[in-house]
Design a protein around this motif. Structure first.
Motif, mmCIF file in Angstrom:
data_model
loop_
_atom_site.group_PDB
_atom_site.id
_atom_site.type_symbol
_atom_site.label_atom_id
_atom_site.label_comp_id
_atom_site.label_asym_id
_atom_site.label_seq_id
_atom_site.Cartn_x
_atom_site.Cartn_y
_atom_site.Cartn_z
ATOM 1 N N TRP A 25 1.080 11.430 17.046
ATOM 2 C CA TRP A 25 0.913 12.078 15.543
ATOM 3 C C TRP A 25 0.228 10.977 14.717
ATOM 4 C CZ3 TRP A 25 4.142 10.755 11.052
ATOM 5 C CH2 TRP A 25 4.662 9.506 11.075
ATOM 6 N N TRP A 26 -0.096 11.307 13.563
ATOM 7 C CA TRP A 26 -1.352 10.480 12.792
ATOM 8 C C TRP A 26 -0.532 10.733 11.286
ATOM 9 C CZ3 TRP A 26 -3.729 13.146 8.579
ATOM 10 C CH2 TRP A 26 -4.090 14.422 9.148
ATOM 11 N N PHE A 27 -0.839 9.834 10.515
ATOM 12 C CA PHE A 27 -0.558 9.792 9.133
ATOM 13 C C PHE A 27 -1.834 9.036 8.448
ATOM 14 C CE2 PHE A 27 2.005 6.530 10.982
ATOM 15 C CZ PHE A 27 1.830 5.384 10.339
ATOM 16 N N LEU A 28 -1.838 9.019 7.119
ATOM 17 C CA LEU A 28 -2.846 8.035 6.308
ATOM 18 C C LEU A 28 -2.173 6.866 5.733
ATOM 19 C CD1 LEU A 28 -4.857 11.154 4.682
ATOM 20 C CD2 LEU A 28 -4.898 10.173 7.056
ATOM 21 N N ARG A 29 -3.077 5.889 5.932
ATOM 22 C CA ARG A 29 -2.665 4.449 5.509
ATOM 23 C C ARG A 29 -3.579 3.963 4.358
ATOM 24 N NH1 ARG A 29 0.777 1.029 3.669
ATOM 25 N NH2 ARG A 29 0.633 -1.051 4.568
ATOM 26 N N PHE A 30 -3.227 3.648 3.137
ATOM 27 C CA PHE A 30 -3.942 3.136 2.166
ATOM 28 C C PHE A 30 -3.390 1.671 1.783
ATOM 29 C CE2 PHE A 30 -3.679 7.608 2.069
ATOM 30 C CZ PHE A 30 -5.027 7.976 1.902
ATOM 31 N N TYR A 31 -4.243 0.694 1.524
ATOM 32 C CA TYR A 31 -3.690 -0.705 1.079
ATOM 33 C C TYR A 31 -4.706 -1.353 0.320
ATOM 34 C CZ TYR A 31 -6.318 -1.407 5.419
ATOM 35 O OH TYR A 31 -7.531 -1.503 6.465
ATOM 36 N N PRO A 32 -4.550 -2.408 -0.253
ATOM 37 C CA PRO A 32 -5.610 -3.399 -0.858
ATOM 38 C C PRO A 32 -6.126 -4.156 0.084
ATOM 39 C CG PRO A 32 -3.187 -4.173 -1.395
ATOM 40 C CD PRO A 32 -2.970 -2.777 -0.394
ATOM 41 N N SER A 33 -7.562 -3.986 -0.073
ATOM 42 C CA SER A 33 -8.632 -4.988 0.868
ATOM 43 C C SER A 33 -8.452 -6.224 0.842
ATOM 44 C CB SER A 33 -9.838 -4.273 0.439
ATOM 45 O OG SER A 33 -10.327 -4.538 -0.821
ATOM 46 N N ALA A 34 -8.055 -6.901 -0.460
ATOM 47 C CA ALA A 34 -7.714 -8.456 -0.472
ATOM 48 C C ALA A 34 -6.539 -8.694 0.203
ATOM 49 C CB ALA A 34 -7.662 -8.779 -1.963
ATOM 50 N N SER A 35 -5.616 -7.731 0.661
ATOM 51 C CA SER A 35 -4.280 -8.421 1.288
ATOM 52 C C SER A 35 -4.490 -8.683 2.931
ATOM 53 C CB SER A 35 -3.275 -7.225 0.962
ATOM 54 O OG SER A 35 -2.387 -7.470 2.152
ATOM 55 N N GLY A 67 0.811 -1.149 -0.129
ATOM 56 C CA GLY A 67 0.010 0.029 -0.082
ATOM 57 C C GLY A 67 0.850 1.355 0.046
ATOM 58 N N GLY A 68 0.207 2.208 0.368
ATOM 59 C CA GLY A 68 1.009 3.731 0.687
ATOM 60 C C GLY A 68 0.561 4.406 1.937
ATOM 61 N N VAL A 69 1.455 5.405 1.913
ATOM 62 C CA VAL A 69 1.401 6.253 3.143
ATOM 63 C C VAL A 69 1.559 7.772 2.488
ATOM 64 C CG1 VAL A 69 2.574 7.173 5.233
ATOM 65 C CG2 VAL A 69 2.409 4.710 4.827
ATOM 66 N N ILE A 70 0.429 8.673 3.324
ATOM 67 C CA ILE A 70 0.136 9.871 2.948
ATOM 68 C C ILE A 70 0.413 10.847 4.151
ATOM 69 C CG2 ILE A 70 -1.205 11.714 2.109
ATOM 70 C CD1 ILE A 70 -2.283 9.976 -0.209
ATOM 71 N N ALA A 71 1.186 11.611 4.136
ATOM 72 C CA ALA A 71 1.484 12.528 5.345
ATOM 73 C C ALA A 71 1.026 14.046 5.149
ATOM 74 C CB ALA A 71 2.903 12.422 6.068
ATOM 75 N N LEU A 72 0.856 14.546 6.336
ATOM 76 C CA LEU A 72 0.506 16.159 6.150
ATOM 77 C C LEU A 72 1.713 16.873 6.766
ATOM 78 C CD1 LEU A 72 -1.449 18.306 5.592
ATOM 79 C CD2 LEU A 72 -1.900 18.250 7.593
ATOM 80 N N VAL A 73 2.467 17.701 5.789
ATOM 81 C CA VAL A 73 3.868 18.308 6.322
ATOM 82 C C VAL A 73 3.378 19.805 6.249
ATOM 83 C CG1 VAL A 73 5.237 16.287 5.582
ATOM 84 C CG2 VAL A 73 4.647 18.166 3.795
ATOM 85 N N ASP A 115 7.350 7.691 0.440
ATOM 86 C CA ASP A 115 7.559 6.321 -0.466
ATOM 87 C C ASP A 115 8.100 5.188 0.479
ATOM 88 O OD1 ASP A 115 7.804 4.761 -3.167
ATOM 89 O OD2 ASP A 115 9.576 4.812 -2.337
ATOM 90 N N HIS A 116 9.268 5.717 1.039
ATOM 91 C CA HIS A 116 10.117 4.734 1.994
ATOM 92 C C HIS A 116 10.847 5.670 2.753
ATOM 93 C CE1 HIS A 116 12.759 5.205 -1.402
ATOM 94 N NE2 HIS A 116 13.769 4.786 -0.655
ATOM 95 N N VAL A 117 11.644 4.751 3.622
ATOM 96 C CA VAL A 117 12.802 5.343 4.560
ATOM 97 C C VAL A 117 13.856 4.668 4.308
ATOM 98 C CG1 VAL A 117 11.149 6.230 6.369
ATOM 99 C CG2 VAL A 117 12.180 4.021 6.600
ATOM 100 N N GLU A 118 15.042 5.405 4.782
ATOM 101 C CA GLU A 118 16.423 4.624 4.355
ATOM 102 C C GLU A 118 17.465 4.825 5.578
ATOM 103 O OE1 GLU A 118 17.990 6.750 0.774
ATOM 104 O OE2 GLU A 118 16.679 5.963 -0.387
#
Length: 361
Positions: free
Chosen positions: A339-349, A231-237, A296-299
């Motif tokens: 703190w909070w962020f938005l999480r999106f993912y496929p429902s079939a997973s 899935g993916g993550v969206i944050a408010l900055v 997208d990701h952390v390093e």
């Protein structure tokens, strides 16, 4: 004629020395021949002797030129070798410099209706009964289009997601003095729009900090966990509202202590300016605004931590030091104990974030 250029500096130096030894030996023989010719001419004292001396003189001139050419060739080889060594030293210096790490993301950037990269978030229109109107604050639907494209495995045009958001939420346009829509999108707008797509689930994750531990360290762990799952993550900055004219064409500039090269590795993108870059502060201030971005990701590189985002402002990927990203989270998304962020993912997973959730909108 083709083939790789192969040069052995030691062999070149040996050839230079051989040329010079040959010239020195030849010069000694030439001088001995001149002395002999003079002695013979004086002994003969006749026309044949004079002719022989003149002929020997002409040969001596030719032989002297040959010696000069040998010395000239030696000097040319020395000059070429010096330049070659200088070139290798320059190359070695470049190799000692740190090589910029490429930004590789798994979340695609936003596209238009023809599957071409979107120029920026200002390419989006707000649909109205009288026709489309430019939407100046469309970072929300543009960021959501990136995440939906990743989840569904197909490129979903950003304008399609913007139209869907307006349809689902029933938002009405509010025009600014320039005639553009500047209405903002809330986290509820993004969650409701995402759920309107088949096979997509969405939630707001509120993470509570444990007492006695550094909130920044806990937030890093939260984000690393969330971005490691499907899935993916969206944050408010908080980001810059617009591009500064002084930095629009600058190859290198500093914004709140962060070098442009640390954020945008591609000079062509860097010339687009500093609009949309994270500010390094939670509150908007005079030239800042709350802004949706895709994480997208952390390093982790050595002792350094970075966050790679897809930024809708210029529709590009950017890398930030973790602490800079952490300071840039908008004050609406972070507080003293959570703190909070938005999480999106496929429902079939069956993969779900193993994080504590306070609320799911």
């Amino acid at each position: 004629m083709s083939g790789a250029l192969r040069i052995n500096p030691d062999v070149v130096r040996e050839r230079i020395q051989r040329l010079r030894r040959w010239r020195e030996g030849w010069a000694e023989r030439l001088e001995a021949a001149r002395r002999t010719s003079r002695m013979l001419a004086e002994a003969v004292r006749a026309v044949p002797g004079q002719r022989w001396e003149m002929e020997a003189g002409r040969h001596a001139v030719g032989l002297a030129k040959a010696g000069e050419r040998a010395e000239g060739l030696a000097q040319v080889l020395e000059s070429a070798l010096a330049r070659l060594e200088a070139a290798f030293q320059e190359a070695a210096a470049l190799l000692r410099e740190p090589i910029p790490r490429p930004i590789v993301t798994t979340t695609p950037l936003a596209v238009d209706a023809h599957q071409r990269p979107l120029a920026n978030q200002f390419s989006i229109d707000f649909p109205t009964p009288s026709g489309p109107v430019p939407w100046s604050t469309a970072c929300g639907p543009v960021a959501l289009s990136m995440v939906l494209s990743r989840i569904q495995g197909r490129l979903i045009p950003a304008q399609e997601v913007a139209n869907k958001l307006v349809e689902v939420t029933g938002k009405t346009p509010r025009l600014n003095p320039k005639g553009h829509v500047n209405i903002l999108t809330t986290h509820q707008d993004l969650l409701r729009t995402a759920r309107a797509y088949e096979g997509v689930q969405a939630e707001r994750l509120t993470m509570h900090f444990k007492a006695g531990r550094d909130p920044s360290e806990q937030a890093w762990e939260h984000l690393r966990e969330a971005t490691s799952r499907p899935g993916g993550v969206i944050a408010l900055v908080t980001a810059k509202r617009s591009t500064s004219e002084l930095t629009r064409e600058a190859e290198s500039w500093v914004f709140n202590g962060l070098l442009a090269e640390e954020v945008i590795g591609d000079p062509a993108q860097r010339r687009e300016g500093d609009g949309g870059l994270l500010t390094g502060t939670r509150h908007a201030g005079e030239n800042g605004i709350a802004h949706w971005v895709v994480v997208d990701h952390v390093e982790e590189v050595g002792n350094q931590r970075y966050v790679v985002i897809n930024n809708p402002f210029h529709n590009r990927s950017e890398r930030y030091p973790w602490e800079y990203f952490w300071r840039s989270l908008n004050h609406q998304a972070v507080g003293p104990d959570s703190w909070w962020f938005l999480r999106f993912y496929p429902s079939a997973s069956s993969e779900r974030p193993e994080v504590r959730r306070q609320e799911s909108e």
